[in-house]
Design a protein around this motif. Structure first.
Motif, PDB file in Angstrom:
ATOM      1  N   GLY A   7     -22.278  92.256  -9.705  1.00 57.40           N
ATOM      2  CA  GLY A   7     -23.302  92.557  -8.712  1.00 57.40           C
ATOM      3  C   GLY A   7     -24.210  93.658  -9.230  1.00 57.40           C
ATOM      4  N   ALA A   8     -25.469  93.586  -8.890  1.00 65.16           N
ATOM      5  CA  ALA A   8     -26.436  94.591  -9.337  1.00 65.16           C
ATOM      6  C   ALA A   8     -26.227  95.897  -8.578  1.00 65.16           C
ATOM      7  CB  ALA A   8     -27.853  94.089  -9.120  1.00 65.16           C
ATOM      8  N   ILE A   9     -26.340  97.003  -9.290  1.00 66.06           N
ATOM      9  CA  ILE A   9     -26.246  98.320  -8.656  1.00 66.06           C
ATOM     10  C   ILE A   9     -27.616  98.728  -8.127  1.00 66.06           C
ATOM     11  CG2 ILE A   9     -25.820 100.780  -9.089  1.00 66.06           C
ATOM     12  CD1 ILE A   9     -23.675  99.970 -11.082  1.00 66.06           C
ATOM     13  N   HIS A  10     -28.646  98.450  -8.904  1.00 58.24           N
ATOM     14  CA  HIS A  10     -30.011  98.826  -8.537  1.00 58.24           C
ATOM     15  C   HIS A  10     -30.834  97.565  -8.288  1.00 58.24           C
ATOM     16  CE1 HIS A  10     -28.998 102.830  -9.981  1.00 58.24           C
ATOM     17  NE2 HIS A  10     -28.605 102.292 -11.118  1.00 58.24           N
ATOM     18  N   PRO A  11     -31.804  97.621  -7.382  1.00 58.08           N
ATOM     19  CA  PRO A  11     -32.664  96.455  -7.172  1.00 58.08           C
ATOM     20  C   PRO A  11     -33.581  96.236  -8.381  1.00 58.08           C
ATOM     21  CG  PRO A  11     -33.440  98.305  -5.864  1.00 58.08           C
ATOM     22  CD  PRO A  11     -32.139  98.732  -6.497  1.00 58.08           C
ATOM     23  N   SER A  12     -34.044  95.005  -8.546  1.00 57.77           N
ATOM     24  CA  SER A  12     -34.962  94.723  -9.650  1.00 57.77           C
ATOM     25  C   SER A  12     -36.330  95.323  -9.350  1.00 57.77           C
ATOM     26  CB  SER A  12     -35.081  93.214  -9.875  1.00 57.77           C
ATOM     27  OG  SER A  12     -35.602  92.604  -8.715  1.00 57.77           O
ATOM     28  N   GLU A  22     -40.920  90.747 -14.183  1.00 57.55           N
ATOM     29  CA  GLU A  22     -39.943  91.432 -13.337  1.00 57.55           C
ATOM     30  C   GLU A  22     -38.907  92.106 -14.237  1.00 57.55           C
ATOM     31  OE1 GLU A  22     -37.082  90.378  -9.567  1.00 57.55           O
ATOM     32  OE2 GLU A  22     -37.339  88.867 -11.118  1.00 57.55           O
ATOM     33  N   ALA A  23     -38.544  93.331 -13.923  1.00 58.05           N
ATOM     34  CA  ALA A  23     -37.588  94.079 -14.733  1.00 58.05           C
ATOM     35  C   ALA A  23     -36.255  94.187 -13.996  1.00 58.05           C
ATOM     36  CB  ALA A  23     -38.129  95.475 -15.034  1.00 58.05           C
TER      37      ALA A  23
END
Length: 94
Positions: free
Chosen positions: A11-16, A25-26
């Motif tokens: 799961g991502a910790i920070h939003p893109s 998109e980063a």
């Protein structure tokens, strides 16, 4: 049938970061691990369609037997085929 064990659930910790003019998109490189999953799936060879996937925390003999039982009850036409449905050569025709 195919199986894939040890699939990491991440799961991502920070939003893109959204796209900007001239920049795609980063995505951040950090992620959180949520354990692993095991996948067992049957595929229809002609179309590649997934027939009965089973996803769980483990891949044991009991999990495999349960997957086969689910497959046979959900798609009985896949477990028994009539010889008349196959058009291969017979032993007398060579």
């Amino acid at each position: 049938m195919d199986e894939k064990t040890g699939i990491q659930a991440l799961g991502a910790i920070h939003p893109s970061h959204p796209m900007r003019a001239g920049h795609p998109e980063a995505m951040e490189f950090e992620y959180k691990r949520h354990g692993t999953q095991a996948l067992i799936a049957n595929f229809e060879a002609a179309t590649g369609r997934v027939i009965t996937p089973s996803i769980g925390d483990t891949r044991t003999e009991a999990d495999f037997v349960a997957h086969i039982a689910t497959t046979s009850t959900s798609s009985p036409s896949l477990t028994r085929r009539s010889p008349s449905r196959f058009s291969g050569p017979t032993s007398g025709n060579r």
